[in-house]
Scaffold this motif. Sequence first.
Motif, PDB file in Angstrom:
ATOM      1  N   CYS A  90      33.719  33.009 -13.772  1.00  0.00           N
ATOM      2  CA  CYS A  90      33.450  31.912 -14.505  1.00  0.00           C
ATOM      3  C   CYS A  90      34.531  30.826 -14.882  1.00  0.00           C
ATOM      4  O   CYS A  90      34.205  29.812 -14.814  1.00  0.00           O
ATOM      5  N   ARG A  91      35.734  31.388 -14.994  1.00  0.00           N
ATOM      6  CA  ARG A  91      36.856  30.546 -15.280  1.00  0.00           C
ATOM      7  C   ARG A  91      36.897  29.393 -14.035  1.00  0.00           C
ATOM      8  O   ARG A  91      36.948  28.377 -14.073  1.00  0.00           O
ATOM      9  N   GLU A  92      36.778  30.070 -12.950  1.00  0.00           N
ATOM     10  CA  GLU A  92      36.862  29.015 -11.534  1.00  0.00           C
ATOM     11  C   GLU A  92      35.904  28.298 -11.570  1.00  0.00           C
ATOM     12  O   GLU A  92      35.792  27.000 -11.180  1.00  0.00           O
ATOM     13  N   GLY A  93      34.474  28.690 -12.026  1.00  0.00           N
ATOM     14  CA  GLY A  93      33.302  27.863 -11.903  1.00  0.00           C
ATOM     15  C   GLY A  93      33.464  26.653 -13.125  1.00  0.00           C
ATOM     16  O   GLY A  93      33.283  25.644 -12.645  1.00  0.00           O
ATOM     17  N   ALA A  94      34.023  27.142 -14.189  1.00  0.00           N
ATOM     18  CA  ALA A  94      34.266  25.997 -14.929  1.00  0.00           C
ATOM     19  C   ALA A  94      35.164  25.053 -14.692  1.00  0.00           C
ATOM     20  O   ALA A  94      35.121  23.751 -14.764  1.00  0.00           O
ATOM     21  N   ILE A 138      31.362  36.413 -22.037  1.00  0.00           N
ATOM     22  CA  ILE A 138      32.397  36.057 -21.390  1.00  0.00           C
ATOM     23  C   ILE A 138      32.115  34.582 -20.839  1.00  0.00           C
ATOM     24  O   ILE A 138      33.077  33.854 -20.840  1.00  0.00           O
ATOM     25  N   ALA A 139      31.116  34.458 -20.192  1.00  0.00           N
ATOM     26  CA  ALA A 139      30.784  32.994 -19.718  1.00  0.00           C
ATOM     27  C   ALA A 139      30.808  31.991 -20.624  1.00  0.00           C
ATOM     28  O   ALA A 139      31.404  30.834 -20.416  1.00  0.00           O
ATOM     29  N   LEU A 140      30.208  32.340 -21.870  1.00  0.00           N
ATOM     30  CA  LEU A 140      30.220  31.217 -22.813  1.00  0.00           C
ATOM     31  C   LEU A 140      31.498  31.047 -23.213  1.00  0.00           C
ATOM     32  O   LEU A 140      31.973  29.697 -23.458  1.00  0.00           O
ATOM     33  N   ALA A 159      15.266  41.058 -25.619  1.00  0.00           N
ATOM     34  CA  ALA A 159      15.561  40.545 -26.953  1.00  0.00           C
ATOM     35  C   ALA A 159      17.203  40.904 -27.207  1.00  0.00           C
ATOM     36  O   ALA A 159      17.709  40.184 -27.938  1.00  0.00           O
ATOM     37  N   GLN A 160      17.622  41.953 -26.742  1.00  0.00           N
ATOM     38  CA  GLN A 160      19.215  42.270 -26.732  1.00  0.00           C
ATOM     39  C   GLN A 160      19.950  40.923 -26.027  1.00  0.00           C
ATOM     40  O   GLN A 160      21.052  41.070 -26.819  1.00  0.00           O
ATOM     41  N   VAL A 161      19.647  40.365 -25.175  1.00  0.00           N
ATOM     42  CA  VAL A 161      20.260  39.228 -24.535  1.00  0.00           C
ATOM     43  C   VAL A 161      19.876  37.732 -24.567  1.00  0.00           C
ATOM     44  O   VAL A 161      20.535  36.669 -24.399  1.00  0.00           O
ATOM     45  N   ALA A 162      18.512  37.433 -25.267  1.00  0.00           N
ATOM     46  CA  ALA A 162      18.155  36.583 -25.253  1.00  0.00           C
ATOM     47  C   ALA A 162      19.013  35.412 -25.806  1.00  0.00           C
ATOM     48  O   ALA A 162      18.919  34.041 -25.288  1.00  0.00           O
ATOM     49  N   ASP A 163      19.461  35.516 -27.258  1.00  0.00           N
ATOM     50  CA  ASP A 163      20.294  34.384 -27.862  1.00  0.00           C
ATOM     51  C   ASP A 163      21.504  34.023 -27.131  1.00  0.00           C
ATOM     52  O   ASP A 163      21.915  32.935 -27.435  1.00  0.00           O
ATOM     53  N   VAL A 164      22.094  34.866 -26.104  1.00  0.00           N
ATOM     54  CA  VAL A 164      23.477  34.226 -25.439  1.00  0.00           C
ATOM     55  C   VAL A 164      22.927  33.911 -23.971  1.00  0.00           C
ATOM     56  O   VAL A 164      23.791  33.741 -23.006  1.00  0.00           O
ATOM     57  N   ASN A 165      21.664  33.654 -23.895  1.00  0.00           N
ATOM     58  CA  ASN A 165      21.105  32.837 -22.510  1.00  0.00           C
ATOM     59  C   ASN A 165      20.434  31.663 -22.990  1.00  0.00           C
ATOM     60  O   ASN A 165      19.839  31.490 -23.704  1.00  0.00           O
ATOM     61  N   ALA A 166      20.889  30.652 -21.868  1.00  0.00           N
ATOM     62  CA  ALA A 166      20.418  29.361 -22.096  1.00  0.00           C
ATOM     63  C   ALA A 166      18.807  29.382 -21.557  1.00  0.00           C
ATOM     64  O   ALA A 166      18.035  28.551 -21.940  1.00  0.00           O
ATOM     65  N   SER A 167      18.669  30.195 -20.505  1.00  0.00           N
ATOM     66  CA  SER A 167      17.378  30.362 -19.772  1.00  0.00           C
ATOM     67  C   SER A 167      17.541  31.625 -19.431  1.00  0.00           C
ATOM     68  O   SER A 167      18.609  32.187 -18.872  1.00  0.00           O
ATOM     69  N   GLY A 350      19.167  30.197 -28.794  1.00  0.00           N
ATOM     70  CA  GLY A 350      19.827  30.987 -29.784  1.00  0.00           C
ATOM     71  C   GLY A 350      21.459  30.265 -30.555  1.00  0.00           C
ATOM     72  O   GLY A 350      21.690  29.034 -29.822  1.00  0.00           O
ATOM     73  N   ASP A 351      21.900  30.515 -31.644  1.00  0.00           N
ATOM     74  CA  ASP A 351      22.954  29.936 -32.167  1.00  0.00           C
ATOM     75  C   ASP A 351      24.106  29.884 -31.138  1.00  0.00           C
ATOM     76  O   ASP A 351      24.776  28.750 -30.894  1.00  0.00           O
ATOM     77  N   PRO A 352      24.216  30.982 -30.263  1.00  0.00           N
ATOM     78  CA  PRO A 352      25.374  30.873 -29.528  1.00  0.00           C
ATOM     79  C   PRO A 352      25.168  29.806 -28.343  1.00  0.00           C
ATOM     80  O   PRO A 352      26.538  29.167 -28.131  1.00  0.00           O
ATOM     81  N   ILE A 353      24.178  29.606 -27.915  1.00  0.00           N
ATOM     82  CA  ILE A 353      23.894  28.603 -26.838  1.00  0.00           C
ATOM     83  C   ILE A 353      24.094  27.165 -27.655  1.00  0.00           C
ATOM     84  O   ILE A 353      24.672  26.370 -27.006  1.00  0.00           O
TER      85      ILE A 353
END
Length: 377
Positions: A90-94, A138-140, A159-167, A350-353
């Motif tokens: 993720c760091r390399e991608g950013a 970690i990605a965020l 539901a466990q992961v929806a709020d930390v995914n943009a899609s 979700g709020d994190p996104i």
Amino acid sequence: MFRTPNVIPGAEAYDVDVTIDPAERERLLSVGPEDVAGPGEDGGPAALTFARNVFVPLTTACRYTCTYCTYYDPPGQASLLSPEEVREICREGADAGCTEALFTFGDDPDDRYDAIHDQLAEWGHDSIHSYLREACEIALDEGLLPHANPGDQTREQMAQVADVNASMGVMLETTADVDAHAGSRRKEPGQRLATIRTAGELGVPFTTGMLVGIGEDWTDRAESILAIAELHERYGHVQEVIVQPVSPNERWDREPPSLETMGRTVAMARAGLPEAISVQVPPNLARTRELLDCGVDDLGGVSPVTDDHVNPDYAWPALEELRAIADSAGVPLRERLPVYDRYVDEAWLGDPILDAIRAEDAAGERYRAVLESTGQF
């Protein structure tokens, strides 16, 4: 060939209420490339879009053994990226200007993958979805928006992961019962449709798609398009549909679908889906430049950093090639986020996104610059 409504394998078992209208099916079967508008034409797309991503192959364990797939590894050989490896990718991608972390998966590992489950437990997780949530965080933290494709999911898992995914996404592939999905762990179209429905119920912006050439026929293709369209009409959550040819590889030695087959299928998708849904054809897997007039408006996620781990024999095109494809169509090439512009609000994310997109840091500025370039933010 006449077929009655509601013949999708597994639909009843997963309580999926999707009705295929025979008249609409026949209408799609009559559609060809000449019936849709290409880029720059009246009624056609004004631009071609793409996203910059990194592939993060979180696990190669998969409960299925589809005969065309090289992604999965058998028990004892499957891999699981560590948190440190996820962070490094993720760091390399950013650093390369990407906005998306594409988490690729085999479907939820079953009990045969005891080493995978033991490793997850060692890292403090009781499931792959629990670990996926940590990976998305970690990605965020590293400045990328997660887009996860964990395969079939229950409501609780998503539901466990929806709020930390943009899609999120899962390929429907086909509503047909094909031999390529055969085996004791058979992939059920009804379960795939149930996952797409669950995303709608939870308000998750969603990507799905068709895999062309795995044994389905033209009627199956029409029914797949109509099933996706009906679920979108119900929930409004499908942002794009990928029309992807199956590609020859070490496990699949059949000829890929012809250009004519792909052109007609893309045109059917464009004619059968609501206008708001983008139609994507991956440029590393298909002759996309020759399919633009069939209704393509998106070139998908392309990585300047990582391989296409699902199709490792087929390299991503460089950004210059994407620009050349757009130039050949006489329209601009526009970058997008992994979540389409119309979903960037509190009703869908979700709020994190939302916090990441609004943040006053380098990543937030990068996300907003992409949104502002389309005039939607």
